[in-house]
Structures are given as structure tokens and as C-alpha cells.
Design a protein around this motif. Sequence first.
Motif, PDB file in Angstrom:
ATOM      1  N   THR A   8       0.995  -0.917   0.040  1.00  0.00           N
ATOM      2  CA  THR A   8       0.134  -0.026   0.083  1.00  0.00           C
ATOM      3  C   THR A   8       1.043   1.398   0.030  1.00  0.00           C
ATOM      4  N   ASP A   9       0.570   2.239  -0.940  1.00  0.00           N
ATOM      5  CA  ASP A   9       1.216   3.583  -0.909  1.00  0.00           C
ATOM      6  C   ASP A   9       0.663   4.502   0.059  1.00  0.00           C
ATOM      7  N   LEU A  10       1.396   4.799   0.950  1.00  0.00           N
ATOM      8  CA  LEU A  10       1.101   5.768   1.966  1.00  0.00           C
ATOM      9  C   LEU A  10       1.204   7.261   1.689  1.00  0.00           C
ATOM     10  N   SER A  11       1.852   7.530   0.743  1.00  0.00           N
ATOM     11  CA  SER A  11       2.112   8.964   0.492  1.00  0.00           C
ATOM     12  C   SER A  11       0.932   9.153  -0.569  1.00  0.00           C
ATOM     13  N   PRO A  12       0.385  10.311  -0.464  1.00  0.00           N
ATOM     14  CA  PRO A  12      -0.793  10.802  -1.329  1.00  0.00           C
ATOM     15  C   PRO A  12      -0.257  10.929  -2.849  1.00  0.00           C
ATOM     16  N   PRO A  13      -0.817  10.261  -3.851  1.00  0.00           N
ATOM     17  CA  PRO A  13      -0.419  10.041  -5.106  1.00  0.00           C
ATOM     18  C   PRO A  13      -0.352  11.442  -5.827  1.00  0.00           C
ATOM     19  N   THR A  14      -0.891  12.560  -5.591  1.00  0.00           N
ATOM     20  CA  THR A  14      -0.662  13.682  -6.169  1.00  0.00           C
ATOM     21  C   THR A  14       0.301  14.737  -5.489  1.00  0.00           C
ATOM     22  N   SER A  15       1.003  14.144  -4.381  1.00  0.00           N
ATOM     23  CA  SER A  15       1.866  14.913  -3.657  1.00  0.00           C
ATOM     24  C   SER A  15       3.356  15.109  -4.366  1.00  0.00           C
ATOM     25  N   GLN A  16       3.905  16.093  -4.236  1.00  0.00           N
ATOM     26  CA  GLN A  16       5.273  16.449  -4.845  1.00  0.00           C
ATOM     27  C   GLN A  16       6.083  16.743  -4.061  1.00  0.00           C
ATOM     28  N   ILE A  17       5.783  16.334  -2.736  1.00  0.00           N
ATOM     29  CA  ILE A  17       6.772  16.483  -1.554  1.00  0.00           C
ATOM     30  C   ILE A  17       7.376  15.189  -1.179  1.00  0.00           C
ATOM     31  N   SER A  18       8.715  14.945  -0.860  1.00  0.00           N
ATOM     32  CA  SER A  18       9.315  13.879  -0.398  1.00  0.00           C
ATOM     33  C   SER A  18       8.880  13.450   1.238  1.00  0.00           C
ATOM     34  N   GLU A  19       8.490  12.350   1.372  1.00  0.00           N
ATOM     35  CA  GLU A  19       8.329  11.761   2.465  1.00  0.00           C
ATOM     36  C   GLU A  19       9.233  10.591   2.983  1.00  0.00           C
ATOM     37  N   ARG A  20       9.744  10.637   3.803  1.00  0.00           N
ATOM     38  CA  ARG A  20      10.983   9.539   4.096  1.00  0.00           C
ATOM     39  C   ARG A  20      11.111   9.267   5.636  1.00  0.00           C
ATOM     40  N   HIS A  21      11.672   7.967   5.941  1.00  0.00           N
ATOM     41  CA  HIS A  21      12.307   7.633   7.181  1.00  0.00           C
ATOM     42  C   HIS A  21      10.933   7.434   8.202  1.00  0.00           C
ATOM     43  N   PRO A  22       9.891   6.524   7.703  1.00  0.00           N
ATOM     44  CA  PRO A  22       8.892   6.427   8.551  1.00  0.00           C
ATOM     45  C   PRO A  22       9.129   5.486   9.648  1.00  0.00           C
ATOM     46  N   ALA A  23       8.195   5.505  10.727  1.00  0.00           N
ATOM     47  CA  ALA A  23       8.452   4.699  11.760  1.00  0.00           C
ATOM     48  C   ALA A  23       7.158   4.378  12.444  1.00  0.00           C
ATOM     49  N   PHE A  24       6.552   3.350  12.811  1.00  0.00           N
ATOM     50  CA  PHE A  24       5.434   3.089  13.269  1.00  0.00           C
ATOM     51  C   PHE A  24       5.141   3.972  14.657  1.00  0.00           C
ATOM     52  N   LEU A  25       3.909   4.728  14.926  1.00  0.00           N
ATOM     53  CA  LEU A  25       3.898   5.631  15.921  1.00  0.00           C
ATOM     54  C   LEU A  25       2.763   4.632  17.087  1.00  0.00           C
ATOM     55  N   SER A  26       1.893   4.134  16.277  1.00  0.00           N
ATOM     56  CA  SER A  26       0.787   3.143  17.093  1.00  0.00           C
ATOM     57  C   SER A  26       0.348   2.203  16.117  1.00  0.00           C
ATOM     58  N   VAL A  27      -0.104   1.058  16.786  1.00  0.00           N
ATOM     59  CA  VAL A  27      -0.748   0.235  15.951  1.00  0.00           C
ATOM     60  C   VAL A  27      -1.840  -0.567  16.577  1.00  0.00           C
ATOM     61  N   GLN A  28      -3.024  -0.752  16.052  1.00  0.00           N
ATOM     62  CA  GLN A  28      -3.955  -1.212  16.731  1.00  0.00           C
ATOM     63  C   GLN A  28      -4.532  -2.384  15.666  1.00  0.00           C
ATOM     64  N   GLU A  29      -5.572  -3.060  15.702  1.00  0.00           N
ATOM     65  CA  GLU A  29      -6.108  -4.132  14.907  1.00  0.00           C
ATOM     66  C   GLU A  29      -6.229  -3.865  13.582  1.00  0.00           C
TER      67      GLU A  29
END
Length: 186
Positions: free
Chosen positions: A23-44
Motif C-alpha cells: 500500500t502506498d501511504l504517500s498521497p498520489p498527487t503529492s510532490q513533497i518527499s516523505e521519508r524515514h517512517p516509523a510506526f507510532l501506534s498500531v491497533q487491530e
Amino acid sequence: LFHGWEAGRDRIKVYNLPEEELTDLSPPTSQISERHPAFLSVQESEFEIVFGQGFNENTNSFERLMVRHWPTLKTRELIPDPTLGGAIPAVRGSQVFFAGFGRQRPDNIPDLFRFDTSSGTLTQLTKSPSEDWRPAIAPDGQIYFIADAEGDFDIYHLEPNSDQPTLFSQSDADEWDPAVSPDGQW
């Protein structure tokens, strides 16, 4: 959870292992770089990630730490202070550790910070003339990170509630990306 280079910018993706679905989590129309992700919270059936947004190597960009919820993809700033940039977060419980830099500091040399998402408290952990990056948090709260205080990047160690880092590992080459095993042994 990872970021990759696509169409001239960094984009965040997540892979659902049981479903074998990317799954792509960056918006498809975004022209801004998004990097170095980390999970903050995870639920079911949902999660939140924290990541850096806005980096552009060819400009005087200012990267900010953002939080994105899945599946809604609603995005917000992690820290409301618009003068504080942040990059390469590491999460331990409700605390986000990151390399931070202020707009008012012309050299953009990062120090380490901790932001507690429960209380909204921001704490500067290092105050160094060198670059402090890539924090790794041990189970007992000790922090390992890289800094270029000796001319190349070496690994430093910071005890909980201390503001005096100590050199942990040094060689003639750069050391990068420290990590601590979940049991704290490695």
C-alpha cells in the motif's frame, strides 16, 4: 514500512505481510518527499506512522515531522512549533526521538530531541556543535546515535536523563544506523 525513491521524490509504502499487499501511504498527487517512517501506534485495523516531510536535497528545504493515520491518510504535524524541523524518528512507547534543527539556526546542524506524544513535552537531549543523527533507543532507555564530533560519523551513547553523550564506537570510517536488539543484549 519503508520509503523508496519514485518519480523524483521519496514516498512511503507499507506491506501487509499476511495479505501480501503493498500500500502506498504517500498521497498520489503529492510532490513533497516523505521519508524515514516509523510506526507510532498500531491497533487491530489501523495504525499511525511518524515521518519526515519536505526534504529536497537541491534546495534550502525544511523537513518537518508528520503523523499519518491509516486507513484515512489524515496527516498532521507531530510538533506544533513551526520553527523546529525534524528527521529520522525513532519511537519507543509514547516517545518520539529525532534529529531536530531550528529555522533560527543558520547552519541547520541537528541535535537530538524527544517528544512525548502523551504529554506534548519536547525535550532537547543534545546541544552539540556536531551533527547528531539517527537515534536508536535501547529497552532501558539508553540512546545510541551517530555524530561527527571527531570529523567522521561515530556512534555515541547517551544515558537516560543525561545531557552528556560519550563516544561508544569509533573507527577510521563512518558508522551509521545503530540499532539495539529488543532484549538489549545486542
